[in-house]
Motif scaffolding. Sequence first.
Motif, PDB file in Angstrom:
ATOM      1  N   THR A 106       0.859  -1.186   0.000  1.00 23.05           N
ATOM      2  CA  THR A 106       0.000   0.000   0.000  1.00 23.05           C
ATOM      3  C   THR A 106       0.894   1.235   0.000  1.00 23.05           C
ATOM      4  O   THR A 106       2.114   1.138   0.167  1.00 23.05           O
ATOM      5  CB  THR A 106      -0.902   0.041   1.245  1.00 23.05           C
ATOM      6  OG1 THR A 106      -0.073   0.056   2.431  1.00 23.05           O
ATOM      7  CG2 THR A 106      -1.821  -1.174   1.299  1.00 23.05           C
ATOM      8  N   ASN A 293      -5.355  -4.540   4.000  1.00 24.17           N
ATOM      9  CA  ASN A 293      -6.141  -3.396   4.446  1.00 24.17           C
ATOM     10  C   ASN A 293      -6.879  -2.739   3.285  1.00 24.17           C
ATOM     11  O   ASN A 293      -7.840  -2.002   3.494  1.00 24.17           O
ATOM     12  CB  ASN A 293      -5.233  -2.364   5.126  1.00 24.17           C
ATOM     13  CG  ASN A 293      -4.653  -2.877   6.434  1.00 24.17           C
ATOM     14  OD1 ASN A 293      -5.332  -3.596   7.170  1.00 24.17           O
ATOM     15  ND2 ASN A 293      -3.412  -2.529   6.722  1.00 24.17           N
ATOM     16  N   SER A 294      -6.419  -3.002   2.076  1.00 26.69           N
ATOM     17  CA  SER A 294      -7.033  -2.413   0.886  1.00 26.69           C
ATOM     18  C   SER A 294      -7.739  -3.490   0.067  1.00 26.69           C
ATOM     19  O   SER A 294      -7.084  -4.418  -0.428  1.00 26.69           O
ATOM     20  CB  SER A 294      -5.963  -1.717   0.024  1.00 26.69           C
ATOM     21  OG  SER A 294      -6.456  -1.439  -1.261  1.00 26.69           O
ATOM     22  N   ASN A 297      -6.055  -3.902  -3.386  1.00 28.03           N
ATOM     23  CA  ASN A 297      -4.834  -4.708  -3.415  1.00 28.03           C
ATOM     24  C   ASN A 297      -5.158  -6.191  -3.270  1.00 28.03           C
ATOM     25  O   ASN A 297      -4.522  -7.053  -3.884  1.00 28.03           O
ATOM     26  CB  ASN A 297      -3.879  -4.277  -2.303  1.00 28.03           C
ATOM     27  CG  ASN A 297      -3.271  -2.917  -2.577  1.00 28.03           C
ATOM     28  OD1 ASN A 297      -3.216  -2.462  -3.715  1.00 28.03           O
ATOM     29  ND2 ASN A 297      -2.818  -2.255  -1.532  1.00 28.03           N
TER      30      ASN A 297
END
Length: 315
Positions: A106, A293-294, A297
């Motif tokens: 990220t 977290n994304s 991604n």
Amino acid sequence: MGKKEEQLLDAATLEWRKTEQGYSLWADHATQPVMHGTFIEQELRPGLALHGTTVSFRQGISGKSEINAGLKLIVMLEGEISAHFGRTHLQLGGAKASCVLLSAQTTQSFKRVVEQAGQQRQVVLTISEDWLAQSGMGDVQDWVAIEELQGPALSSRSWQASPEVLSLAAKLLQTGHASSPLHPLQQESRALNLLLAALQQISPQQPTRLDMRAQQRIQQLLELFHHSPRNDWSLATLSHAVGSNPTTLQKQFRQSTGHSIAEYMRSYRLKLARNELQQGQSVTEAALNAGYNSPANFATAFKRQFGLSPREVRL
């Protein structure tokens, strides 16, 4: 804050000026620039960018910056820079010219510090995840055995630059033929050759047969990870748990499985996420469970491994 840190100028308080000779940074009421030199900024092709600097510092400075997801190859030909990612410190350059490969899952913020006056020559190639995937190099972060720097979101590998790498990097800084219509093609060719030469320096060697104790360690590691796959395992924690050191364990794991530890864990978590999606779990929840977290991604990694997007699997 230490005395040395207090003597550094904050780049945010300085003024950029452009001249025919290049760029410079000025402090208020100064009679000489804090930094001056030439910069190269080129998008060689979508997803592959070149940044080059040939500059001189009259005083140490610090400033904040960001790196985007993907790979960043840094070749320090001259000078020294410190990069601070939270409490993690990464030294670039120094007595010997060096290479650093950064892998970010990220966007990462960091503090960049030039501690003292001096010359600096640096080449940076920024390679996006899409460019890597389209070039068939989606797993390059794993097969060059990059080690975690700031948890799974940021990893790095440092090594001494070879003469070939230094020569290619120096040529990328040359601007004498910048007006030639062939110059962009020449720069792209040099950048690709630089990336190839750098990666060849750290490419994995042919595997050798492991002894019984090493095989037991690998089996113990696999059992440990399979029992708690969502644990925030670090290479140091796993090494300590099986009675080894990070470098040896990483090497032996690759010899045994053909994958780095990070690659194996990521692949296994993605397989668990696929099962969860097939059972109706949301993409966001599956991404978080897999350590992403994304969701974007997560979707990129998921499609790279299975050939389908998370939403297609869930439907």
